[in-house]
Design an enzyme around this catalytic site. Sequence first.
Site, PDB file in Angstrom:
ATOM      1  N   PHE A  36       0.858  -1.199   0.000  1.00 19.62           N
ATOM      2  CA  PHE A  36       0.000   0.000   0.000  1.00 19.62           C
ATOM      3  C   PHE A  36       0.885   1.238   0.000  1.00 19.62           C
ATOM      4  O   PHE A  36       1.656   1.465   0.931  1.00 19.62           O
ATOM      5  CB  PHE A  36      -0.954   0.049   1.206  1.00 19.62           C
ATOM      6  CG  PHE A  36      -1.850   1.264   1.123  1.00 19.62           C
ATOM      7  CD1 PHE A  36      -3.023   1.233   0.388  1.00 19.62           C
ATOM      8  CD2 PHE A  36      -1.488   2.465   1.727  1.00 19.62           C
ATOM      9  CE1 PHE A  36      -3.820   2.368   0.257  1.00 19.62           C
ATOM     10  CE2 PHE A  36      -2.288   3.608   1.609  1.00 19.62           C
ATOM     11  CZ  PHE A  36      -3.458   3.555   0.871  1.00 19.62           C
ATOM     12  N   LYS A  80       2.273  11.312   7.131  1.00 22.54           N
ATOM     13  CA  LYS A  80       1.511  11.035   8.348  1.00 22.54           C
ATOM     14  C   LYS A  80       2.066  11.751   9.582  1.00 22.54           C
ATOM     15  O   LYS A  80       1.849  12.937   9.738  1.00 22.54           O
ATOM     16  CB  LYS A  80       1.388   9.531   8.533  1.00 22.54           C
ATOM     17  CG  LYS A  80       0.543   8.925   7.395  1.00 22.54           C
ATOM     18  CD  LYS A  80      -0.027   7.562   7.694  1.00 22.54           C
ATOM     19  CE  LYS A  80      -1.077   7.219   6.637  1.00 22.54           C
ATOM     20  NZ  LYS A  80      -0.755   6.078   5.814  1.00 22.54           N
ATOM     21  N   ASP A 125       9.350   3.219   2.051  1.00 21.24           N
ATOM     22  CA  ASP A 125       8.147   3.984   2.346  1.00 21.24           C
ATOM     23  C   ASP A 125       7.872   3.841   3.843  1.00 21.24           C
ATOM     24  O   ASP A 125       7.295   2.855   4.296  1.00 21.24           O
ATOM     25  CB  ASP A 125       6.965   3.467   1.513  1.00 21.24           C
ATOM     26  CG  ASP A 125       5.662   4.230   1.806  1.00 21.24           C
ATOM     27  OD1 ASP A 125       5.632   5.000   2.790  1.00 21.24           O
ATOM     28  OD2 ASP A 125       4.681   4.043   1.057  1.00 21.24           O
TER      29      ASP A 125
HETATM   30  C1  LIG Z   1      -0.963   6.127   4.329  1.00 23.31           C
HETATM   31  C2  LIG Z   1       0.148   5.606   3.481  1.00 23.31           C
HETATM   32  C3  LIG Z   1       0.445   6.175   2.228  1.00 23.31           C
HETATM   33  C4  LIG Z   1      -0.416   7.263   1.593  1.00 23.31           C
HETATM   34  O1  LIG Z   1      -0.453   8.433   2.326  1.00 23.31           O
HETATM   35  P1  LIG Z   1      -1.629   9.501   2.034  1.00 23.31           P
HETATM   36  O2  LIG Z   1      -1.275  10.676   2.896  1.00 23.31           O
HETATM   37  O3  LIG Z   1      -2.906   8.848   2.435  1.00 23.31           O
HETATM   38  O4  LIG Z   1      -1.587   9.803   0.585  1.00 23.31           O
HETATM   39  C5  LIG Z   1       1.524   5.676   1.527  1.00 23.31           C
HETATM   40  N1  LIG Z   1       2.273   4.671   2.022  1.00 23.31           N
HETATM   41  C6  LIG Z   1       2.022   4.114   3.214  1.00 23.31           C
HETATM   42  C7  LIG Z   1       2.909   3.023   3.714  1.00 23.31           C
HETATM   43  C8  LIG Z   1       0.940   4.537   3.978  1.00 23.31           C
HETATM   44  O5  LIG Z   1       0.662   3.949   5.146  1.00 23.31           O
END
Ligand SMILES: *Cc1c(COP(=O)(O)O)cnc(C)c1O
Length: 414
Positions: A147, A263, A234
């Site tokens: 994700f 985040k 990520d």
């Molecule tokens: C939440 C998340 C994203 C996307 O972030 P958004 O601010 O919702 O676009 C990308 N990678 C990971 C691992 C995430 O948990």
Amino acid sequence: MATDTKKKSSKEFIDLENQHGAHNYHPLPVVLSKGEGVYVWDVEGKKYYDFLSAYSAVNQGHCHPRIVNALKEQAETLTLTSRAFYNDVLGPYEQYMTEYFGFDKVLPMNTGAEAVETAIKICRKWGYEKKGVEENKGQIVVFDQNFHGRTTTIISFSSDPDARKNFGPYTHGFIKVAYNDIEALNEVFEEHSNIVGVLIEPIQGEAGVMVPNDGYLAQIGKLCKQNNALFIADEIQTGIGRTGELLAVNYDQVKPDMVILGKALSGGAYPVSAVLADNHIMEVITPGTHGSTFGGNPLGAKVAMAALEVIKDEKLTENARKLGDQFRERMKKLIEKTDLVCLVRGKGLLNAIVINDHQDSSTAWNICMKLSENGLLAKPTHGNIIRFAPPLVMTEEQLHECCDIIEKTILEFA
Ligand SMILES: *Cc1c(COP(=O)(O)O)cnc(C)c1O
């Protein structure tokens, strides 16, 4: 009056969202109106422990006073200049960020998906200009059940049918391999000479908190080095203290070529994301090649600095590690008492339990409904998995009270 929000009930707010908002989420039927630290309150005044933390965006706790004050002060001073001009917060923020995480350069963006897109663009450009891969032939390795966000390119390499279906045509240039299988990655490198990068979540959060074997991330770093490809972590969900290390890759003592943050970079107060890399990579980005109107704005920059200071000053990373160990211990004891839960996994305060009910995929949802009645908010992810990720400002006493709620709820359910 539509603007009079004071006296509406939860049901009325839910009806309003259903009537006027796109149905792109399926929330628990709880309407929140206030947050402080580890707690949130609904419109009827019921208090809950937040065990999702807005998908780990609120590591510092809801409405942290230092972050809120930074936001207020900067909001009254200067909010947005665009990057057509310099501002007096961005430079100090960039210096703070790069020293904090140990990289030469940072590229500031707003949302997580934007930062992932940014990393993909940097990686491809690096592949053509530095590695010498033929233009448009570069491949980036990604993983099953990944994700990384919701843009057209990112969903192109998703394994989730809901995220992909009918959003094509899809972006090319991604090879998907099994997660936590170093041989699979090795084979892909042997078969393809045009791989420019490997994009991975150090723990797969949305997939259900999938924790890879010790050493797996270090092995990826090694394979990337041997094959001259960029190792891109990520850390949007795993970073900034959540897993009991500042970055989850630190468990393997490996430094990625690029780190993506979002985040908790703002403590949930404002959308702030970033890509970190050293000069030999970041220098492929030149004026006009990438940008964002809001990226690097003084408001977000001030908020992010405050959010990172809170992590350090309140020793939240250490707290996440300590409380995480205790949480998993408590869940292991619970597993001995019931057949309904078969597994707990995670690192620091990013954890999940697996519900042992293959017949009924709504069991996890129903447990979350009961947890909410009992004053604790969590959300199922991928069917019968419940993720538990409270703010990192939790105390030991609060954690045990929460474990009592979870235990009582599940034992009553079984
Ligand atoms: C939440 C998340 C994203 C996307 O972030 P958004 O601010 O919702 O676009 C990308 N990678 C990971 C691992 C995430 O948990």
